[in-house]
Design an enzyme around this catalytic site. Structure first.
Site, PDB file in Angstrom:
ATOM      1  N   GLY A 168      31.174  50.519  36.218  1.00 19.14           N
ATOM      2  CA  GLY A 168      31.286  49.319  37.212  1.00 19.14           C
ATOM      3  C   GLY A 168      31.093  49.808  38.597  1.00 19.14           C
ATOM      4  O   GLY A 168      31.332  48.824  39.553  1.00 19.14           O
ATOM      5  N   GLY A 188      29.494  47.129  41.277  1.00 15.26           N
ATOM      6  CA  GLY A 188      30.314  46.010  41.606  1.00 15.26           C
ATOM      7  C   GLY A 188      31.087  46.091  42.920  1.00 15.26           C
ATOM      8  O   GLY A 188      31.128  47.433  43.442  1.00 15.26           O
ATOM      9  N   GLN A 189      31.468  45.166  43.519  1.00 12.87           N
ATOM     10  CA  GLN A 189      32.322  45.335  44.782  1.00 12.87           C
ATOM     11  C   GLN A 189      33.629  46.113  44.903  1.00 12.87           C
ATOM     12  O   GLN A 189      33.488  46.973  45.619  1.00 12.87           O
ATOM     13  CB  GLN A 189      32.839  43.799  45.196  1.00 12.87           C
ATOM     14  CG  GLN A 189      32.788  43.564  46.607  1.00 12.87           C
ATOM     15  CD  GLN A 189      33.258  42.164  46.788  1.00 12.87           C
ATOM     16  OE1 GLN A 189      33.585  41.268  46.146  1.00 12.87           O
ATOM     17  NE2 GLN A 189      33.593  41.843  48.240  1.00 12.87           N
ATOM     18  N   ARG A 221      38.176  37.921  35.920  1.00 10.03           N
ATOM     19  CA  ARG A 221      38.756  36.668  35.544  1.00 10.03           C
ATOM     20  C   ARG A 221      38.236  35.912  36.552  1.00 10.03           C
ATOM     21  O   ARG A 221      38.113  36.159  37.970  1.00 10.03           O
ATOM     22  CB  ARG A 221      40.076  36.497  35.210  1.00 10.03           C
ATOM     23  CG  ARG A 221      41.119  36.743  36.241  1.00 10.03           C
ATOM     24  CD  ARG A 221      42.568  36.472  36.055  1.00 10.03           C
ATOM     25  NE  ARG A 221      43.343  37.067  36.734  1.00 10.03           N
ATOM     26  CZ  ARG A 221      44.733  36.410  37.133  1.00 10.03           C
ATOM     27  NH1 ARG A 221      45.027  35.482  36.544  1.00 10.03           N
ATOM     28  NH2 ARG A 221      45.426  36.979  37.930  1.00 10.03           N
ATOM     29  N   GLN A 236      33.888  53.022  25.555  1.00 13.27           N
ATOM     30  CA  GLN A 236      33.991  53.990  26.677  1.00 13.27           C
ATOM     31  C   GLN A 236      35.007  55.074  26.140  1.00 13.27           C
ATOM     32  O   GLN A 236      34.913  56.068  26.431  1.00 13.27           O
ATOM     33  CB  GLN A 236      34.858  53.259  27.700  1.00 13.27           C
ATOM     34  CG  GLN A 236      33.600  52.362  28.706  1.00 13.27           C
ATOM     35  CD  GLN A 236      33.728  51.682  29.907  1.00 13.27           C
ATOM     36  OE1 GLN A 236      35.002  51.833  30.010  1.00 13.27           O
ATOM     37  NE2 GLN A 236      33.232  51.153  30.602  1.00 13.27           N
ATOM     38  N   VAL A 263      40.971  49.916  35.141  1.00  6.59           N
ATOM     39  CA  VAL A 263      41.243  49.085  36.055  1.00  6.59           C
ATOM     40  C   VAL A 263      40.673  47.480  35.585  1.00  6.59           C
ATOM     41  O   VAL A 263      41.349  46.455  35.792  1.00  6.59           O
ATOM     42  CB  VAL A 263      40.534  49.419  37.345  1.00  6.59           C
ATOM     43  CG1 VAL A 263      40.404  48.091  38.285  1.00  6.59           C
ATOM     44  CG2 VAL A 263      40.708  50.770  38.003  1.00  6.59           C
ATOM     45  N   GLY A 264      39.338  47.503  34.697  1.00  6.93           N
ATOM     46  CA  GLY A 264      39.310  46.273  34.099  1.00  6.93           C
ATOM     47  C   GLY A 264      40.303  45.533  33.251  1.00  6.93           C
ATOM     48  O   GLY A 264      40.911  46.212  32.685  1.00  6.93           O
ATOM     49  N   ASP A 298      50.214  46.034  41.952  1.00  8.97           N
ATOM     50  CA  ASP A 298      51.311  45.247  41.987  1.00  8.97           C
ATOM     51  C   ASP A 298      52.338  45.855  42.964  1.00  8.97           C
ATOM     52  O   ASP A 298      53.174  45.396  43.446  1.00  8.97           O
ATOM     53  CB  ASP A 298      51.849  44.894  40.553  1.00  8.97           C
ATOM     54  CG  ASP A 298      50.673  44.535  39.603  1.00  8.97           C
ATOM     55  OD1 ASP A 298      50.377  43.554  39.920  1.00  8.97           O
ATOM     56  OD2 ASP A 298      50.288  45.345  38.735  1.00  8.97           O
ATOM     57  N   HIS A 321      50.355  44.256  33.760  1.00  8.23           N
ATOM     58  CA  HIS A 321      49.629  43.742  34.896  1.00  8.23           C
ATOM     59  C   HIS A 321      49.223  42.505  34.594  1.00  8.23           C
ATOM     60  O   HIS A 321      48.111  42.174  34.293  1.00  8.23           O
ATOM     61  CB  HIS A 321      48.752  44.699  35.317  1.00  8.23           C
ATOM     62  CG  HIS A 321      47.829  44.248  36.147  1.00  8.23           C
ATOM     63  ND1 HIS A 321      48.190  44.037  37.566  1.00  8.23           N
ATOM     64  CD2 HIS A 321      46.529  43.873  36.475  1.00  8.23           C
ATOM     65  CE1 HIS A 321      47.258  43.513  38.369  1.00  8.23           C
ATOM     66  NE2 HIS A 321      46.337  43.429  37.659  1.00  8.23           N
TER      67      HIS A 321
HETATM   68  C1  LMR Z   1      44.323  41.465  40.710  1.00  7.77           C
HETATM   69  O1  LMR Z   1      45.685  41.661  40.439  1.00  7.77           O
HETATM   70  O2  LMR Z   1      44.065  41.046  41.912  1.00  7.77           O
HETATM   71  C2  LMR Z   1      43.272  41.996  39.749  1.00  7.77           C
HETATM   72  O3  LMR Z   1      43.831  42.441  38.624  1.00  7.77           O
HETATM   73  C3  LMR Z   1      42.446  40.732  39.308  1.00  7.77           C
HETATM   74  C4  LMR Z   1      42.845  39.583  38.529  1.00  7.77           C
HETATM   75  O4  LMR Z   1      42.377  39.254  37.546  1.00  7.77           O
HETATM   76  O5  LMR Z   1      44.071  39.378  39.074  1.00  7.77           O
END
Ligand code: LMR
Length: 332
Positions: free
Chosen positions: A11, A14-15, A92, A112, A129-130, A159, A187
């Site tokens: 990725g 991406g940003q 999302r 992957q 991370v995704g 977090d 997460h």
């Molecule tokens: C976040 O916590 O900011 C990222 O995981 C993106 C999301 O979907 O919340």
């Protein structure tokens, strides 16, 4: 200068990739004497953007960039990598929970994981991370049986940073004065940001924040729902703070952790000292001996409040794993 590390980033166009790559090139993740050979990956059709990033990396003229490879062929790009940072996935949007992405993103991490198993270094460290990052990490780990399960991580550092910043603001202290925040579990909106073992300048957190109702109420909710709050305001998911968290997570993994401190990472629960069932990627307090050698630290106690919250996040992770089994993303 040390021998270069081979770092794959998916990725990459991406940003979030863009916010991370240049900070790695500046030495913020692996240190100022650690050269990097970048393996930048993205989907077919994005070659021109990858080329643009490679050009910019060259133009930065930083001494740590020892090579740049790019493209969409994972078998070529994961070859002999030391670290793989798996960012590429559908993000999302407003109103969604991260787990809703599993059906779409799970197969990406299957592919992957298989590619890593085929050609990454056997002791490669993988940071997913995704989203949903814990269960995507489980899927990748499942498909890379020849790699060490201890080397798979899901990004919970975002977090941890959010919780630390919030505690610093409430206690009117600097973020560097706050230690010992632990993020347990997923997460997601069920994560458990544990303040019980926090200290402020070496003193107990609760001496500085006496507002128990805030700690168990607003603090919890804000951290759990921060990702969604950012999406609702920006219209897309966090990219700057998430980039910072990736850099921080890699730094924490690669450098020895100071005595008495720890960081939070989503790691494999096999044989963990907290009695969480095996075969999940669960947020735990971790310490690194350096170069990615990471262990869960034992002995943090849970009060009744934390124990109750822990059951919820655990059940959610089990449900996500069951979904993957049902969908054939993971075989039992
Ligand atoms: C976040 O916590 O900011 C990222 O995981 C993106 C999301 O979907 O919340």
């Amino acid at each position: 200068m040390k021998k270069p590390l081979h770092i794959a980033i998916t990725g990459a166009t991406g940003q979030l990739g863009y916010n991370t790559i240049f900070r790695m090139a500046a030495g913020e993740a692996f240190g100022l004497n650690q050269p990097i050979i970048f393996h930048l990956c993205d989907l077919p059709g994005l070659e021109s953007r990858l080329e643009g990033i490679a050009m910019e990396l060259e133009d930065c003229c930083t001494p740590l960039v020892a090579g740049i490879e790019y493209g969409s062929d994972l078998i070529k790009l994961f070859h002999d990598v030391d670290y793989a940072v798996l960012i590429g996935a559908k993000p999302r949007g407003p109103g969604m929970e991260r787990a809703e992405l599993l059906a779409g993103n799970g197969h990406i991490f299957t592919v992957q994981g298989k590619a890593l198993n085929r050609c990454a270094k056997r002791d490669a460290k993988v940071l997913v991370v995704g989203n949903p990052c814990n269960t995507n990490c489980l899927v990748a780990m499942h498909h890379a049986p020849d790699l060490n399960r201890k080397n798979f991580h899901a990004l919970l550092r975002l977090d941890q940073n959010r919780a630390t910043a919030l505690l610093a603001k409430k206690s009117k202290m600097a973020v560097r004065d706050i230690q010992g925040v632990t993020i347990w579990g997923n997460h997601s909106a069920t994560q458990v940001p544990d303040f019980n073992h926090c200290s402020v300048k070496g003193q107990k957190m609760t001496d500085f924040i006496r507002d128990e109702a805030w700690l168990r109420g607003e603090f919890f909710e804000v951290v759990q729902k921060r990702g969604a709050s950012v999406i609702n305001r920006l219209g897309h998911s966090s990219a700057a703070s998430a980039g910072q968290a990736i850099v921080d997570a890699l730094f924490a993994l690669y450098h020895p952790t100071a005595k008495g401190q720890w960081f939070s990472s989503g790691v494999c629960s096999d044989h963990n000292p907290y009695g969480i069932e095996d075969n999940l990627i669960f947020g735990f307090p971790c310490q690194s001996q350096g170069e990615g050698q990471c262990e869960i630290i034992p002995g943090l106690e849970w009060d009744f409040f934390i124990k109750e919250k822990m059951t919820v996040t655990l059940q959610e992770l089990i449900a996500e794993r069951d979904f993957c089994i049902k969908e054939g993303l993971i075989k039992t």
